[in-house]
Scaffold this motif. Structure first.
Motif, mmCIF file in Angstrom:
data_model
loop_
_atom_site.group_PDB
_atom_site.id
_atom_site.type_symbol
_atom_site.label_atom_id
_atom_site.label_comp_id
_atom_site.label_asym_id
_atom_site.label_seq_id
_atom_site.Cartn_x
_atom_site.Cartn_y
_atom_site.Cartn_z
ATOM 1 N N ILE A 17 0.847 -1.204 0.000
ATOM 2 C CA ILE A 17 0.000 0.000 0.000
ATOM 3 C C ILE A 17 0.881 1.252 0.000
ATOM 4 N N ASN A 18 1.930 1.215 0.800
ATOM 5 C CA ASN A 18 2.850 2.342 0.906
ATOM 6 C C ASN A 18 3.524 2.683 -0.420
ATOM 7 N N ARG A 19 3.680 1.669 -1.249
ATOM 8 C CA ARG A 19 4.310 1.869 -2.563
ATOM 9 C C ARG A 19 3.282 2.198 -3.643
ATOM 10 N N GLY A 20 2.037 2.421 -3.234
ATOM 11 C CA GLY A 20 0.998 2.775 -4.203
ATOM 12 C C GLY A 20 0.150 1.609 -4.655
ATOM 13 N N GLY A 21 0.309 0.455 -3.991
ATOM 14 C CA GLY A 21 -0.432 -0.740 -4.383
ATOM 15 C C GLY A 21 -1.879 -0.738 -3.919
ATOM 16 N N ILE A 22 -2.641 -1.652 -4.497
ATOM 17 C CA ILE A 22 -4.061 -1.826 -4.172
ATOM 18 C C ILE A 22 -4.225 -3.095 -3.346
ATOM 19 N N ALA A 23 -4.939 -2.986 -2.233
ATOM 20 C CA ALA A 23 -5.139 -4.127 -1.338
ATOM 21 C C ALA A 23 -6.612 -4.476 -1.203
ATOM 22 N N ILE A 24 -6.870 -5.769 -1.074
ATOM 23 C CA ILE A 24 -8.196 -6.255 -0.688
ATOM 24 C C ILE A 24 -8.047 -6.830 0.714
ATOM 25 N N PHE A 25 -8.982 -6.516 1.593
ATOM 26 C CA PHE A 25 -8.845 -6.904 2.990
ATOM 27 C C PHE A 25 -10.229 -7.104 3.610
ATOM 28 N N THR A 27 -13.254 -6.598 6.319
ATOM 29 C CA THR A 27 -13.735 -5.640 7.318
ATOM 30 C C THR A 27 -14.854 -6.343 8.083
ATOM 31 N N ASP A 28 -15.521 -5.637 8.969
ATOM 32 C CA ASP A 28 -16.611 -6.232 9.738
ATOM 33 C C ASP A 28 -17.890 -6.363 8.920
ATOM 34 N N THR A 29 -17.937 -5.746 7.746
ATOM 35 C CA THR A 29 -19.162 -5.790 6.932
ATOM 36 C C THR A 29 -18.988 -6.606 5.653
ATOM 37 N N THR A 30 -17.931 -6.337 4.887
ATOM 38 C CA THR A 30 -17.654 -7.058 3.638
ATOM 39 C C THR A 30 -16.147 -7.048 3.410
ATOM 40 N N TYR A 31 -15.718 -7.760 2.373
ATOM 41 C CA TYR A 31 -14.325 -7.582 1.939
ATOM 42 C C TYR A 31 -14.244 -6.222 1.258
ATOM 43 N N GLY A 32 -13.181 -5.479 1.575
ATOM 44 C CA GLY A 32 -13.013 -4.144 1.024
ATOM 45 C C GLY A 32 -11.801 -4.064 0.117
ATOM 46 N N ILE A 33 -11.795 -3.058 -0.724
ATOM 47 C CA ILE A 33 -10.637 -2.784 -1.568
ATOM 48 C C ILE A 33 -10.189 -1.368 -1.254
ATOM 49 N N GLY A 34 -8.876 -1.184 -1.146
ATOM 50 C CA GLY A 34 -8.415 0.135 -0.753
ATOM 51 C C GLY A 34 -6.986 0.429 -1.138
ATOM 52 N N CYS A 35 -6.564 1.640 -0.783
ATOM 53 C CA CYS A 35 -5.232 2.121 -1.113
ATOM 54 C C CYS A 35 -4.923 3.315 -0.217
ATOM 55 N N ASN A 36 -3.759 3.890 -0.400
ATOM 56 C CA ASN A 36 -3.401 5.134 0.265
ATOM 57 C C ASN A 36 -4.312 6.241 -0.286
ATOM 58 N N PRO A 37 -5.126 6.880 0.545
ATOM 59 C CA PRO A 37 -6.081 7.866 0.031
ATOM 60 C C PRO A 37 -5.437 9.147 -0.504
ATOM 61 N N TYR A 38 -4.129 9.304 -0.279
ATOM 62 C CA TYR A 38 -3.422 10.481 -0.798
ATOM 63 C C TYR A 38 -2.768 10.214 -2.155
ATOM 64 N N ASN A 39 -2.873 8.966 -2.632
ATOM 65 C CA ASN A 39 -2.225 8.590 -3.892
ATOM 66 C C ASN A 39 -3.234 8.652 -5.049
ATOM 67 N N ASN A 40 -3.125 9.688 -5.866
ATOM 68 C CA ASN A 40 -4.087 9.898 -6.959
ATOM 69 C C ASN A 40 -4.141 8.738 -7.939
ATOM 70 N N GLU A 41 -2.983 8.191 -8.277
ATOM 71 C CA GLU A 41 -2.932 7.097 -9.253
ATOM 72 C C GLU A 41 -3.603 5.845 -8.702
ATOM 73 N N SER A 42 -3.377 5.561 -7.424
ATOM 74 C CA SER A 42 -3.993 4.386 -6.790
ATOM 75 C C SER A 42 -5.514 4.530 -6.748
ATOM 76 N N ILE A 43 -5.971 5.724 -6.439
ATOM 77 C CA ILE A 43 -7.415 5.992 -6.402
ATOM 78 C C ILE A 43 -8.026 5.795 -7.785
ATOM 79 N N LYS A 44 -7.351 6.308 -8.787
ATOM 80 C CA LYS A 44 -7.814 6.146 -10.170
ATOM 81 C C LYS A 44 -7.934 4.666 -10.523
ATOM 82 N N LYS A 45 -6.964 3.876 -10.060
ATOM 83 C CA LYS A 45 -6.967 2.437 -10.366
ATOM 84 C C LYS A 45 -8.149 1.727 -9.701
#
Length: 198
Positions: A17-25, A27-45
């Motif tokens: 995640i720190n390197r801009g990667g995308i993670a699936i993890f 949560t208490d509700t569903t499996y989530g997908i996420g990234c560093n919220p400050y990384n524009n390219e990761s968000i776009k992906k």
């Protein structure tokens, strides 16, 4: 890459995640997908992976209310909800004072934030502080609580943190406080009755 929800797996996910990667993890509700919220390219992906409409802002998961205060403002009522339901399946839509974050998320004012009640996600958030956290599914399809199904259905992410099956009452309930009144945007695991009786 698939890792277990243990110390080694969480450390690996954090590095990615720190390197801009995308993670699936999990949560208490569903499996989530996420990234560093400050990384524009990761968000776009993430938008591309989910085929999500770019006009729909992404929510942010945080480790605690105290961490959330670094990016959003709490009024008296939203603070009351946070104290009652966090960690848990309640997402609060709050005004942000973080210009950089608003820019990367493409919002002018408000951000949806939540503290999930899942040991694995909280351990990851302890390292990251903030994570984009939206359901790991193609937009319009059902969210997943089964890691096998989620692993099979999702593509183009960098790391999958397997926390096993999730026992869930549904997705988080989303609320917004407007003029000291509660507006329920989405009724989920917390019912309207539970929210309004607070």
């Amino acid at each position: 890459m698939r890792v277990n929800c243990d110390k080694k797996g969480i450390e690996r996910a954090f590095e990615i995640i720190n390197r801009g990667g995308i993670a699936i993890f999990p949560t208490d509700t569903t499996y989530g997908i996420g990234c560093n919220p400050y990384n524009n390219e990761s968000i776009k992906k993430i938008y591309e992976i989910k085929f999500r409409d770019s006009s729909k802002p992404l929510p942010v998961l945080v480790y605690s209310k105290e961490i959330a205060e670094k990016i959003v403002f709490f009024d008296e009522l939203s603070l009351k909800f946070a104290k009652q339901f966090w960690p848990g399946p309640l997402t609060l839509v709050l005004s942000s004072h973080d210009k950089r974050l608003k820019n990367s998320l493409g919002v002018s004012d408000k951000i949806a934030v939540r503290v999930p009640n899942h040991k694995c996600t909280l351990e990851l958030l302890k390292k990251c502080s903030f994570l984009v956290g939206t359901s790991a599914n193609i937009s319009g399809q059902s969210s997943s609580t089964d890691p096998v199904e989620c692993f099979k259905n999702m593509q183009d992410y960098d790391v999958f943190v397997d926390g096993g099956p999730i026992i869930s009452k549904g997705e988080s309930t989303i609320i917004e406080i407007e003029d000291e009144k509660v507006r329920i945007i989405r009724e989920g695991a917390l019912s309207r009755k539970e929210i309004l009786q607070l």
